[in-house]
Design a protein around this motif. Structure first.
Motif: not given
Ligand code: PLP
Ligand code: SF4
Length: 320
Positions: A1, A105, A153, A156, A181, A187-188, A190
């Motif tokens: 990660m 983050a 953080t 999901d 974030l 990239q978080r 998604t």
């Protein structure tokens, strides 16, 4: 990660950014109370060799943090008194704020929760269970705000199962997420995150924190685009920071770029007077001047409200 590989050592940060060893030595000292934390996607946007880079200044511990400056306190908003240590803040009518996560983050050096006793939160689900009980019992609460730490953080699956329980409370209407974030680690954003935001009965609203136009590279712009395309209203808040964004050009570029990306400027925050952050403070008079000048440059909708937080009040205080 990405977060697991984040830089946590001042020496490594300085090597990667070609900064002199003295900078690392000072950073190591200054990071005692609030450790250094910088994820790689953010590091990639910092200009190597420039000790004044505005993205570096937000994350680099400096000797000034150790100075004891009058009026700068560990808990500037009195959150320990208003129930913050339980992970719930219900100060503003209709909106219940949950300190939903203990981690971020990034460690922003000016953070008003830099001394927050996260470890005192009873356990991971403590604030959630208390929030579910309070929200169910108080029909005046219409909006849940997930804050932190950074709520994104959390995995999901956890966000989704907890939100399902919130959505089952009939009088709740909106779910607001305060996160850095999408800017720190784009990239978080998604497909699963978008599904979660789109899939709830509650209207989602995402508020991202972004302080400088150089924070928005192509990957960040794309992530914000995915969110807006998914139908999520995205608002932006910034903190006015000395040496980072306290000039007209920087703020005009920041807010202009955000509206180009369909992200609406919401708040420009006056710095909360937290111990260790005095060197970031900009006088409110200067902040007002900057807002006035921005009004002469940008469309009205691109100029955020300049606000500060006053303990004990039931809304933010408008400075300009
Ligand atoms: C800032 C804040 C809110 C949200 O206020 P808005 O003006 O609606 O953005 C809610 N609760 C707390 C405790 C806050 O500090
Ligand atoms: S992301 Fe937010 S809560 Fe976390 S350190 Fe930065 S300002 Fe503080």
């Amino acid at each position: 990660m990405v977060l697991a590989r984040a830089v946590r050592d001042a020496g490594e940060l300085c090597r990667l950014l070609r900064l002199p060893p003295e900078v690392a030595a000072a950073a190591r000292q200054a990071a005692r109370d609030f450790p250094l934390l910088v994820p790689h996607p953010w590091l990639a946007r910092i200009v190597p060799g420039d000790p004044h880079d505005p993205l570096l200044l937000q994350v680099l511990p400096r000797a000034e943090e150790l100075a004891d400056v009058p009026h700068f306190q560990r808990d500037p908003l009195g959150e320990a008194v208003s129930g913050g240590t339980s992970g719930l803040l219900w100060k503003y009518p209709g909106r219940l704020l949950i300190v939903a996560a203990e981690t971020c983050a990034v460690h922003c050096r000016y953070c008003f929760r830099r001394h927050f006793p996260f470890a005192h939160l009873a356990d991971d689900d403590g604030p959630w269970e208390a929030a579910l009980r309070l929200a169910a019992a108080e029909a005046s609460i219409e909006e849940i705000i997930l804050s932190g730490g950074d709520p994104l953080t959390l995995p999901d699956a956890r966000l989704s199962s907890l939100t399902k329980r919130l959505a089952a409370i009939p009088h709740l209407r909106r779910l607001r997420i305060h996160s850095r974030l999408p800017i720190m680690i784009p990239q978080r954003v998604t497909g699963e995150l978008l599904d979660w935001l789109r899939g709830s009965r509650l209207t989602p609203i995402l508020v991202v924190q972004v302080n400088h136009p150089a924070e928005i590279d192509a990957a960040v712009a794309a992530a914000l685009g995915r969110l807006v395309d998914a139908g999520v209203p995205v608002l932006a808040q910034a903190v006015l920071l000395r040496g980072v964004n306290d000039d007209l050009e920087t703020l005009a570029r920041l807010f202009g770029r955000l509206v180009d990306l369909r992200v609406m400027p919401y708040y420009l925050h006056q710095l909360d007077r937290v111990a260790g952050a005095a060197h970031f403070e900009v006088a409110p008079q200067r902040g007002r001047e900057l807002i006035e000048q921005l009004r002469g440059r940008l469309p009205g909708y691109a100029v955020p409200r300049y606000v500060c937080e006053t303990p004990g009040r039931s809304s933010k205080t408008l400075l300009a």
